[in-house]
Design a protein around this motif. Structure first.
Motif, PDB file in Angstrom:
ATOM      1  N   LEU A 221      28.144  43.164  90.850  1.00 43.04           N
ATOM      2  CA  LEU A 221      27.101  42.233  91.289  1.00 43.04           C
ATOM      3  C   LEU A 221      26.313  42.811  92.468  1.00 43.04           C
ATOM      4  CD1 LEU A 221      28.948  38.807  91.032  1.00 43.04           C
ATOM      5  CD2 LEU A 221      27.038  39.604  89.620  1.00 43.04           C
ATOM      6  N   LEU A 222      26.988  43.499  93.345  1.00 47.81           N
ATOM      7  CA  LEU A 222      26.322  44.123  94.494  1.00 47.81           C
ATOM      8  C   LEU A 222      25.329  45.190  94.036  1.00 47.81           C
ATOM      9  CD1 LEU A 222      26.176  44.406  97.613  1.00 47.81           C
ATOM     10  CD2 LEU A 222      27.984  46.091  97.416  1.00 47.81           C
TER      11      LEU A 222
ATOM     12  N   THR B 233      21.162  44.978  94.176  1.00 47.18           N
ATOM     13  CA  THR B 233      20.403  46.008  94.878  1.00 47.18           C
ATOM     14  C   THR B 233      19.226  46.457  94.006  1.00 47.18           C
ATOM     15  OG1 THR B 233      22.362  46.714  96.088  1.00 47.18           O
ATOM     16  CG2 THR B 233      20.533  48.285  95.963  1.00 47.18           C
ATOM     17  N   PHE B 234      19.487  46.714  92.729  1.00 50.82           N
ATOM     18  CA  PHE B 234      18.403  47.073  91.813  1.00 50.82           C
ATOM     19  C   PHE B 234      17.368  45.946  91.727  1.00 50.82           C
ATOM     20  CE2 PHE B 234      21.285  50.318  89.948  1.00 50.82           C
ATOM     21  CZ  PHE B 234      20.408  51.392  89.965  1.00 50.82           C
ATOM     22  N   MET B 235      17.840  44.711  91.597  1.00 46.87           N
ATOM     23  CA  MET B 235      16.912  43.606  91.406  1.00 46.87           C
ATOM     24  C   MET B 235      16.072  43.360  92.648  1.00 46.87           C
ATOM     25  SD  MET B 235      16.360  42.133  88.684  1.00 46.87           S
ATOM     26  CE  MET B 235      14.849  41.286  88.374  1.00 46.87           C
ATOM     27  N   THR B 236      16.644  43.537  93.804  1.00 48.21           N
ATOM     28  CA  THR B 236      15.870  43.367  95.032  1.00 48.21           C
ATOM     29  C   THR B 236      14.733  44.386  95.090  1.00 48.21           C
ATOM     30  OG1 THR B 236      17.767  42.438  96.194  1.00 48.21           O
ATOM     31  CG2 THR B 236      16.010  43.363  97.556  1.00 48.21           C
TER      32      THR B 236
ATOM     33  N   TYR C  76      20.264  44.944  84.788  1.00 47.52           N
ATOM     34  CA  TYR C  76      20.991  44.333  83.679  1.00 47.52           C
ATOM     35  C   TYR C  76      22.209  45.151  83.263  1.00 47.52           C
ATOM     36  CZ  TYR C  76      17.753  40.547  82.911  1.00 47.52           C
ATOM     37  OH  TYR C  76      17.024  39.406  83.059  1.00 47.52           O
ATOM     38  N   LEU C  77      22.134  46.463  83.431  1.00 47.74           N
ATOM     39  CA  LEU C  77      23.278  47.316  83.092  1.00 47.74           C
ATOM     40  C   LEU C  77      24.500  47.008  83.950  1.00 47.74           C
ATOM     41  CD1 LEU C  77      21.614  50.819  82.572  1.00 47.74           C
ATOM     42  CD2 LEU C  77      22.434  49.229  80.822  1.00 47.74           C
ATOM     43  N   PHE C  78      24.284  46.389  85.102  1.00 47.35           N
ATOM     44  CA  PHE C  78      25.384  46.022  85.989  1.00 47.35           C
ATOM     45  C   PHE C  78      25.664  44.526  85.982  1.00 47.35           C
ATOM     46  CE2 PHE C  78      23.916  50.102  87.531  1.00 47.35           C
ATOM     47  CZ  PHE C  78      25.104  50.774  87.722  1.00 47.35           C
ATOM     48  N   MET C  79      24.617  43.704  85.843  1.00 43.39           N
ATOM     49  CA  MET C  79      24.781  42.251  85.894  1.00 43.39           C
ATOM     50  C   MET C  79      25.559  41.723  84.687  1.00 43.39           C
ATOM     51  SD  MET C  79      24.363  39.392  87.490  1.00 43.39           S
ATOM     52  CE  MET C  79      23.093  39.572  88.707  1.00 43.39           C
ATOM     53  N   VAL C  80      25.201  42.180  83.507  1.00 43.62           N
ATOM     54  CA  VAL C  80      25.862  41.674  82.301  1.00 43.62           C
ATOM     55  C   VAL C  80      27.352  42.011  82.305  1.00 43.62           C
ATOM     56  CG1 VAL C  80      25.930  41.809  79.778  1.00 43.62           C
ATOM     57  CG2 VAL C  80      23.730  41.592  80.956  1.00 43.62           C
ATOM     58  N   PRO C  81      27.743  43.260  82.581  1.00 42.67           N
ATOM     59  CA  PRO C  81      29.183  43.541  82.663  1.00 42.67           C
ATOM     60  C   PRO C  81      29.886  42.766  83.781  1.00 42.67           C
ATOM     61  CG  PRO C  81      27.968  45.589  82.443  1.00 42.67           C
ATOM     62  CD  PRO C  81      26.953  44.497  82.656  1.00 42.67           C
ATOM     63  N   ALA C  82      29.195  42.569  84.904  1.00 43.03           N
ATOM     64  CA  ALA C  82      29.798  41.800  86.001  1.00 43.03           C
ATOM     65  C   ALA C  82      30.134  40.397  85.540  1.00 43.03           C
ATOM     66  CB  ALA C  82      28.845  41.752  87.201  1.00 43.03           C
ATOM     67  N   ASN C  83      29.207  39.771  84.849  1.00 45.40           N
ATOM     68  CA  ASN C  83      29.444  38.409  84.376  1.00 45.40           C
ATOM     69  C   ASN C  83      30.497  38.367  83.265  1.00 45.40           C
ATOM     70  OD1 ASN C  83      27.707  37.099  86.161  1.00 45.40           O
ATOM     71  ND2 ASN C  83      25.941  37.546  84.884  1.00 45.40           N
TER      72      ASN C  83
END
Length: 121
Positions: free
Chosen positions: A20-21, A25-28, A57-64
């Protein structure tokens, strides 16, 4: 040969928070990075932001996916929003060179108070 994987080193909760971190960072940068370039045409800012958001999205989806079960959906979203604030403060102060004022800190404190409320049993 002996080696440890990320799965063996970090517990599931920490992996979720780390993903999520990185995601935030990417989304910001996708949402606010173009603000340093007021001369950049809006269409270019949008295309660049979309490109950066792909990595988010490559990090958010796996995080969720990883976090759901350890946390419920409400808790995941709350964690994500709290991380977003932390990332944004660092971004705004160090990248955009904006001052951090007392009322911003008070507002963020209230958001973190909301995090505490969400996680109460």
């Amino acid at each position: 040969m002996f080696y440890l994987t990320l799965t063996q080193i970090l517990p599931l909760i920490m992996r979720t928070i780390l993903l999520l971190l990185v995601s935030n960072t990417f989304m910001t940068f996708a949402w606010y990075g173009h603000l340093k370039r007021p001369d950049l045409p809006i269409w270019k800012a949008i295309l660049i932001s979309w490109g950066i958001a792909f990595f988010e999205y490559l990090f958010m989806v796996p995080a969720n996916k990883l976090g759901y079960g350890q946390f419920n959906a409400f808790q995941l979203k709350t964690i994500q929003e709290a991380i977003t604030l932390v990332v944004f403060v660092v971004f705004a102060v160090f990248y955009l060179k904006e001052p951090l004022k007392w009322n911003y800190l008070l507002g963020f404190f209230l958001v973190f108070l909301a995090v505490w409320v969400v996680f109460r049993k």
